[in-house]
Every structure is written in C-alpha cells, then in structure tokens.
Design an enzyme around this catalytic site. Structure first.
Site, PDB file in Angstrom:
ATOM      1  N   ASN A   5      -1.043  11.332  11.676  1.00 44.89           N
ATOM      2  CA  ASN A   5      -1.756  10.290  12.423  1.00 44.89           C
ATOM      3  C   ASN A   5      -0.714   9.311  12.969  1.00 44.89           C
ATOM      4  O   ASN A   5      -0.131   8.542  12.211  1.00 44.89           O
ATOM      5  CB  ASN A   5      -2.737   9.590  11.468  1.00 44.89           C
ATOM      6  N   LYS A  52      -1.167   6.832  14.919  1.00 41.86           N
ATOM      7  CA  LYS A  52      -1.687   5.474  15.151  1.00 41.86           C
ATOM      8  C   LYS A  52      -1.264   4.998  16.548  1.00 41.86           C
ATOM      9  O   LYS A  52      -1.227   5.800  17.467  1.00 41.86           O
ATOM     10  CB  LYS A  52      -1.214   4.532  14.029  1.00 41.86           C
ATOM     11  N   HIS A 101     -11.444   5.936  10.115  1.00 41.28           N
ATOM     12  CA  HIS A 101     -10.187   5.542   9.471  1.00 41.28           C
ATOM     13  C   HIS A 101     -10.309   4.097   8.983  1.00 41.28           C
ATOM     14  O   HIS A 101     -10.966   3.276   9.624  1.00 41.28           O
ATOM     15  CB  HIS A 101      -9.029   5.684  10.457  1.00 41.28           C
ATOM     16  N   GLU A 140      -8.440   1.662   9.170  1.00 37.30           N
ATOM     17  CA  GLU A 140      -8.036   0.639  10.154  1.00 37.30           C
ATOM     18  C   GLU A 140      -9.144   0.404  11.178  1.00 37.30           C
ATOM     19  O   GLU A 140      -9.309  -0.709  11.680  1.00 37.30           O
ATOM     20  CB  GLU A 140      -6.707   1.060  10.819  1.00 37.30           C
ATOM     21  N   GLU A 177      -8.468   8.316   1.515  1.00 36.89           N
ATOM     22  CA  GLU A 177      -7.314   7.452   1.749  1.00 36.89           C
ATOM     23  C   GLU A 177      -7.551   6.084   1.100  1.00 36.89           C
ATOM     24  O   GLU A 177      -8.194   5.211   1.706  1.00 36.89           O
ATOM     25  CB  GLU A 177      -7.103   7.247   3.249  1.00 36.89           C
ATOM     26  N   GLY A 235       0.272   2.780   4.254  1.00 38.96           N
ATOM     27  CA  GLY A 235       1.371   2.016   4.846  1.00 38.96           C
ATOM     28  C   GLY A 235       2.039   1.049   3.882  1.00 38.96           C
ATOM     29  O   GLY A 235       2.804   0.183   4.295  1.00 38.96           O
ATOM     30  N   SER A 248       0.661   6.817   2.213  1.00 37.38           N
ATOM     31  CA  SER A 248       2.075   6.889   1.839  1.00 37.38           C
ATOM     32  C   SER A 248       2.519   8.288   1.395  1.00 37.38           C
ATOM     33  O   SER A 248       3.324   8.425   0.467  1.00 37.38           O
ATOM     34  CB  SER A 248       2.412   5.833   0.788  1.00 37.38           C
TER      35      SER A 248
HETATM   36  P1  PGA Z   1       0.571   6.125   5.810  1.00 36.91           P
HETATM   37  O1  PGA Z   1      -0.818   6.161   6.618  1.00 36.91           O
HETATM   38  O2  PGA Z   1       0.970   7.560   5.548  1.00 36.91           O
HETATM   39  O3  PGA Z   1       1.537   5.417   6.710  1.00 36.91           O
HETATM   40  O4  PGA Z   1       0.311   5.391   4.533  1.00 36.91           O
HETATM   41  C1  PGA Z   1      -1.825   7.095   6.305  1.00 36.91           C
HETATM   42  C2  PGA Z   1      -3.003   6.921   7.233  1.00 36.91           C
HETATM   43  O5  PGA Z   1      -3.305   5.781   7.624  1.00 36.91           O
HETATM   44  O6  PGA Z   1      -3.678   7.907   7.602  1.00 36.91           O
END
Ligand code: PGA
Length: 249
Positions: free
Chosen positions: A9, A11, A95, A97, A167, A173, A212
């Site tokens: 992803n 983003k 997601h 976010e 997640e 992140g 992560s």
């Molecule tokens: P990350 O993000 O691997 O940077 O923690 C995962 C995601 O948001 O799908």
C-alpha cells in the site's frame, strides 16, 4: 489451501513516473517467485501506468479506495468501475487512515465491499483496533463489529473472493508490530467468526496482517496458521524491501 497474498500500500507516495520506476526495478526481483499473489496499491493516477507495466506478470493492482456509488456528483471520488477500467484488480476498503481522517464508517465499508464485488474487483477489507481499544480490552468486540459490517452484504458463495486485512491501528507506521502470536490470536478469532457467517467457505478466505511488516518480521508472521499474507505500507515503497517480503519463505 490458501495462496498467500503480499500487498503493498503506497498510500500518498509516488508520482506516475516514480511508480513506473518502482515496477521496472521490482519485477525482475520477483520473476522466479511462485505460490504468492503480489498486489501493488499505488495512488489513483498511477493505477493505469502500473497496470500496463505488470500486464501478463500475474501481479495485481489495487485501488486504495473507491466510492460505493456507480457514478454521481461526488467530487473527488472514483467509482469501483472506474478503478477497474483503469486496470485495477483489487480495492482496499476501510483502511484505518480512511476511517480516521475521512470519517469512513463501518456501514460505508460494507457498501464499498458490495460495490467492489459487483464490478468483479477483489476487496481487501481492513479492520483493526486502536491502542485505547486494545488497552480497554475491546479488541475482539471492535474487530467483530467491523468484520460483520464489512461483510454483511456478501453471500457465502462470494465469500472466498474477499480478502480481510487485520491491521491494529497502533502498529501502522509506528514500527511496533503485533507479535506473531498476538496477530494469530485475532486472525483465528476472525476466521471463527467468518465460519459462523459462511460455514466452510471461511477456510478459503485469506486474512492478511498489516502494521509495520518488514523483511525481518514477515517469516514469523507467515508461520502462523491463520496469517495468509501481509498488507505492507512503508516497507513496500522500495523495490528491494518489498521483494524481500514477497520472498518470505
Ligand atoms: P505500515 O502500514 O506497514 O507502514 O505500518 C501498513 C498499512 O497502513 O497498510
């Protein structure tokens, strides 16, 4: 037998040019890889160029979001059909976010999953608890609510087409991964809950872990019985680290 899925992803990173450069560098690194489905989720303007470049390789392309309507006066949105028309094969839905910054509700996630399936794209339904919810002992309650709302309009026959991504918000992140057993505990719960909805079809639903994920922790996550792949953010931005994650075994 569930074929693992490793999805990246991106983003809001990478122009169309950056995306094309990624694909050109990445494809040779995974050319010999078998038995894993690879999916790239670039920003909207990169869907078409990425889809062109991966044509015939088996690599999938995901839209990071869509609206649930087929068309309409929804400034700034794209429909599932438009994503498919641009070359997407998958679509990320709900997601954290999107939920956190764009006020997406459980109900919207359910409508989006339905709309995505209707144009034959594969939904990747994201769910997960916040740190406060985990600390309050509400993890299972929260993921169950998100799961049932997300899958509410999906029939058991369509079930195996859906991919679920657990997640935990506190792991996204932050560099803080859930431990493999911590993730497995939630994945097993989700599969049990899906079994109540769809009976035996639950055995073919892929449940990915996200938060992560890095080349260093992918193998231990993938060794868990109910972890069928990963949704990778930060570590999917470089061809080398994403290829290392794809080659987890
Ligand atoms: P990350 O993000 O691997 O940077 O923690 C995962 C995601 O948001 O799908």
């Amino acid at each position: 037998m569930r074929v693992p899925v490793i999805a990246g992803n991106w983003k809001m990173y990478k122009t169309a040019g950056d995306s094309a450069a990624f694909v050109r560098a990445f494809l040779p690194l995974v050319a010999g890889v078998r038995g894993v489905e690879i999916v790239l989720a670039p920003p909207f303007p990169s869907i078409a160029p990425v889809a062109q470049l991966v044509k015939g390789t088996g690599v999938g392309v995901a839209s990071q979001n869509v609206h649930f309507a087929a068309e309409g006066a929804y400034t700034g949105e794209i429909s599932p059909f438009m994503a498919a028309d641009a070359g997407a094969t998958h679509c990320i839905v709900g997601h954290s976010e999107r939920r956190q910054y764009f006020a997406e509700s459980d109900e919207m996630a359910g409508k989006k999953v339905r709309a995505v399936l209707s144009v034959s794209l594969t939904p990747i339904l994201c769910l997960g608890e916040t740190l406060a919810e985990r600390e309050a002992g509400k993890t299972f309650e929260v993921v169950e609510r998100q799961l049932l709302a997300g899958l509410g309009a999906v029939s058991p026959a369509e079930g195996p087409r859906v991919i679920v991504a657990y997640e935990p918000v506190w792991a996204i992140g932050t560099g803080k991964t859930a431990t493999a057993p911590q993730a497995q505990e939630v994945h097993a719960f989700l599969r049990l809950r899906i079994r109540r909805l769809w009976k035996d079809a639950a055995a073919s639903v892929r449940i990915l872990y996200g938060g992560s994920v890095k080349p260093e922790n992918i193998s231990s996550l993938m060794s868990q019985a109910d972890i069928d792949g990963a949704l990778v953010g930060g570590a999917s931005l470089s061809p080398g680290s994403f290829a290392d994650i794809v080659k987890f075994h």
